[in-house]
Design an enzyme around this catalytic site. Structure first.
Site, mmCIF file in Angstrom:
data_model
loop_
_atom_site.group_PDB
_atom_site.id
_atom_site.type_symbol
_atom_site.label_atom_id
_atom_site.label_comp_id
_atom_site.label_asym_id
_atom_site.label_seq_id
_atom_site.Cartn_x
_atom_site.Cartn_y
_atom_site.Cartn_z
ATOM 1 N N CYS A 60 32.139 50.505 0.334
ATOM 2 C CA CYS A 60 30.702 51.449 0.264
ATOM 3 C C CYS A 60 31.420 52.569 -0.739
ATOM 4 O O CYS A 60 32.299 53.535 -0.185
ATOM 5 C CB CYS A 60 30.508 51.768 1.642
ATOM 6 S SG CYS A 60 29.543 53.243 1.780
ATOM 7 N N CYS A 107 30.915 56.116 1.466
ATOM 8 C CA CYS A 107 31.729 56.198 2.344
ATOM 9 C C CYS A 107 32.998 56.914 1.965
ATOM 10 O O CYS A 107 33.672 57.662 2.760
ATOM 11 C CB CYS A 107 31.985 54.742 3.051
ATOM 12 S SG CYS A 107 30.547 53.893 3.730
#
Length: 141
Positions: free
Chosen positions: A54, A57
């Site tokens: 991600c 993230c």
């Protein structure tokens, strides 16, 4: 005197630069263990549900979580739990709290009630404001 001032300033800046959020990792403890710890300590849990692939993230790790102000606030106020949503423990957390996107952040009261939930990326000050909102909700309950 100038050398001493410079040295002290250098040490202070190095310590601030090295400040990081301290997370309990999902592979080290289960969500149930974290809930029990929070109840015993009467402390709010901050959960970061992420994925290794991600991009947002990774941005949060490199920018917001690496900010010394964020680290200081979260390390002092919360039990910080970081769990990869693609692991077996992460899937349990995703199912329990209905997480369907990354990153998702959940603030949980010591008794297990969700206080606040946010998703996506945000700069340090906005993130700290969200933490303050969660802490305020905990006091109201």
């Amino acid at each position: 005197m100038k050398k001493l001032t410079f040295t002290l300033l250098s040490v202070l800046l190095c310590n601030m630069a090295n400040a990081q959020m301290k997370f309990v990792q999902g592979q080290d403890k289960t969500m149930q263990q974290i809930l029990a710890e929070a109840k015993a300590k009467k402390q709010i849990i901050f959960v970061d549900v992420y994925a290794t692939w991600c991009g947002p993230c990774k941005w949060m790790d490199a920018n917001t979580f690496a900010d010394a102000r964020v680290a200081e606030k979260f390390n002092k106020q919360f039990i910080n739990y970081k769990v990869d949503g693609d692991t077996s423990e992460g899937q349990l957390v995703r199912n329990l709290y209905k997480v369907d996107s990354y990153p998702t952040y959940i603030f949980i009261a010591p008794e297990g009630k969700v206080l606040h939930r946010i998703e996506g990326i945000m700069p340090p000050q906005v993130f700290m404001d969200e933490a303050d909102f969660a802490a305020k909700r905990a006091k109201e309950n």
